[in-house]
Structure formats: C-alpha cells, structure tokens
Design an enzyme around this catalytic site. Sequence first.
Site, PDB file in Angstrom:
ATOM      1  CG  ASP A 333      13.779  -3.416  43.507  1.00 45.98           C
ATOM      2  OD1 ASP A 333      14.302  -2.490  43.879  1.00 45.98           O
ATOM      3  OD2 ASP A 333      13.029  -3.133  44.136  1.00 45.98           O
ATOM      4  CG  ASP A 335      11.046   0.473  45.271  1.00 41.55           C
ATOM      5  OD1 ASP A 335      10.470  -0.247  44.165  1.00 41.55           O
ATOM      6  OD2 ASP A 335      12.188  -0.012  46.076  1.00 41.55           O
ATOM      7  CG  ASP A 435       8.419  -2.410  42.793  1.00 40.51           C
ATOM      8  OD1 ASP A 435       8.403  -3.204  41.361  1.00 40.51           O
ATOM      9  OD2 ASP A 435       8.429  -2.843  43.663  1.00 40.51           O
TER      10      ASP A 435
END
Length: 511
Positions: A333, A335, A435
């Site tokens: 992912d 961030d 995120d």
Amino acid sequence: MMSQIPVKKKRQRQSEPTLPTDLEDCVCFPEVVLCLVEKRMGSSRKAFLTTLARRKGFCVEAANSERVTHVVSEGNSGDEVVEWMKRNGSRSVDAAGSGPALLDLSWFTESMSTGRPVEIEPRHCLGVSVQAESLEDRCQVSPYACQRRTPLAHKNQVLTEALETMAEEARFCGSEGRSLAFSRAASVLKSLPWTVRGVKELHFLPCIGEHSRKIIQEVLEDGTSTEVENVRQSERYQTMKHFMKIFGVGVKTASQWYQEGLRTINDLQAHHAKLGKAQQAGLLHYRDLNSPVKRSEAEAIVQVVQKAVDQFLPGASVTLTGGFRRGKPSGHDVDLLITHPVEGQEVGLLSKVISWLDSQDFLLYHSTHRNASQALEDQELSVSMTAMDRLDHCFSIFCLNYPHGSIKGGSRAWEPGYELKDPGDATLWKAVRVDLVVAPYSQFPFALLGWTGSRNFERDLRRFSKHEKKMVLNSHTLYHTEKKIFLSAASEEEIFQHLGLEFMPPEERNA
C-alpha cells in the site's frame, strides 16, 4: 727451498633451495588461505607443514591476516583456537567462532593427499562454545526495538520467516499475546549483525521464549521446523491468509467465514456472503491489491495527490511514509501524510482533495474519517489513542493510470492489472491501496514517526516511553504523565531527544 703446497680450494656449499618470494605465482587455490595454529603443533612441525602446503599450491598466512579462510589446528579445541587466534592479532575470528572455518588437522592431511582442498565435513570442524561475556562484548542487544538498528537486509532470514509464520497463525487464532511473543523474537533476530549458528547464543538474547527457542533449534539442526511446516500446510492457515488478503477483511470476519465452511473467493460468491462496501471493492480488485506496488508507482501517486493538494492549499506538502520511507523497494500500500506550515490551514483540506480525486476518476473506493476531537490539552485521558484515531484520514483504492491514457470513455471495462501486449493498445491501469492522512503542522513530526513504522518499532517505542520514561507517545504528541505536560517537537530527532534515545533513521526501523 720449500716446495709450494697448493692451496686447497674451499668446496663451495650448495645453496638450499628457496621458495619463490612471490608466493602468489605458485598459488593454485587463491580462494583458500590457510593459517596453521602453532599451539601444540610446535614451530618445527608448523614450518614443515607450511612448506608442504605451499608446495601443493596452497597459500599460508599468519593469524593476523584478514585473508585467512581456513584455520588448521592439531590437538586443540575450538575455544582454544579462538583464543590463540585473538592473542595473535586475528580480527576475523570472534568468540562465537564465526569467520574462518576452524578445522582439525585431518582436513589438512586429506587435502594434501588429494592435492586440493577437500570439502569440509562436520567431522573436520572444531566446535566453539559461546561465552556470555564474549557475546555481550560483541553485541549488546536491547529488549526494545527502538534501541536496535534494524536494516532491511539481515542475516537470519530463514529463522525470522519461521517465527513470523507462527506469529501470524497465533493472530489468526485470536491469541494476540502469543503472536506478539513470536513477533518480538523475530524482531530481535532481524537486528543481529551476525548469523545465529547455535542455540547457545539464544540464551543471551532478550525476547526469545521457550517456544521460539524450540522453533529456532529445529531450523538450525534440521533446516526446517515440522511445526512451522504443518502450520503452513494447514487448511485453516491457508484459508485465513487467503481471506485476509481481501481489502476490508480482518481476523474476525475471516474466521467467521471459515467456520461457515467457506474456503475460497468462489465460495464467498456462491454462498452470497454478506460483504461491506470496502470488502466488495477489495474483492473486485483482489489481484491488483495483492500485487506489489513499486516505488515508482508510489511516487507517481504522490505526484497526483500533490497536484490535487496544490489546487486547494498551495504550500502544503505530501510525504510518502510507511515501508517506502524505510527504504523498501516495493510494498502492498501507499501511505501519504499531508500538512501545511501554517497551523489550521489544513482543516477541511482532505474532503476537498478526495472530492477532486473522485471527480477525476482516480478513486475506485474511499472511506473518509473526520477529526472530531477536542484540543490536545483537553485530551489528557486519551493521549494513548492509536495513530489514526484523531487525524483526518481516508482509506482508499486508487486507480493508477499508466502513460497510455486515462480510464475515461469506458476503459474501466479493462480488467485491473491487464498486461498490454502492444504499447499502443488501450489504457492500462492498476488498483492500489492508498491511505491519506492530514496532520496539523505542530503534530506532523509525531504523525511522521507513527506512520513510518515498522509496527514492532512503533510498538516498542511507545512501550519504552511508558515504562522507562513515564511518558505517553502517539501520533499527535508526547505527554509526560508525572509532570502533566505535553512536550512539543519540531522534528523526529527532537522526539528521540525527549525520550533520551539515540536517533534512529527510518532505514534502520525495520524491526
């Protein structure tokens, strides 16, 4: 007149054959450099064996040579050889016997007979017992990950993978305490600057419990652990691991599906399992979300988000955190931490950025959580809240477009992750988990520290703060529980100073 007696000519003494001064010219095995231990062998025998070895094409050097690869001894234990080598200036052999191979004379004899270095077998090796004092002298290991430098690459990969499998299985079973114990043991091994070769070394390391010790011993002796392999092959472990790769699915949901008899994604669809919006999106983009995100892809997303931020708040910054900040070349992912140097200007920014990204078809899914808390001064009882509790944040699935075009005009019909055969083909895009977090400027150093990780590093940093310094650290602030004051910081370095810790750069926080 005396007759002249001829002078007797002195017989010239034949000079003894000498060895070439440049030994490299006659070395047949440059990758093998011998050192013969004089203790108990004696100087005369050592000289004879040295000459023999050199005539056979071997290189022989003194104990203080850093090139030595094979140390040969006669009648000494491994501990005695280590001690002799250290007394004679060796820096390549330590108290644990790591470095050059410590060998009995039998290896030397067999090598001389065959005229080449024979393969080292266990019967040739001299055992070394690790002494507590010498191991502690070599490397003091703290029980806190925040006091251990842990780079990405380490020397105990096989051991840590086994322990992390056990930690994962324990978490799947809901045993957080057991999971944490295995995870901490793995974290300690990751920080070691040497390769663990024997169970005796484990006795002097912190956070290595009996169960972890048993797993490590199995791997060291047999190359694998039966218990770990049984876990990896078990249906429950494989199913839980499979389900938890779905975005939005946690241990509780995965365990419930398993108990209901579901085993695959096809089972979820066939039995019409109840899925939330996040889980539906996660299932739809399952393949993309479980393929590694490259650093170049993460940086491309940073540029898109920075463009969106600039439209609404010029001067605001977007920082890539998480594993990428710790030096990882890829991750699962992305961030991103957003802030602005003027405190308060960041209020309301996240919703505007998300709306713009959504309008431009960059978001396949998003869930925004607003900061609804009071000022920090009114939150003394809740300063231990976790990293995301009081920061504006958004969990999203981002549509990363590749240079061939955009996803407009029906290109979403392409399957995510589709590989183009021809660069001129239709649009290629990929779903990526992103995120987004917005932090006030005064809290930015704390948020940056908290969102950089790793999880073990952050957990131990907060544990150290609480138990050793009587402070509470989170992604907003540092609070002194005895003095009843908040400690401000303009950088991560200042946070470490408040805690009396040596600053640890992000690249060494991979605990």
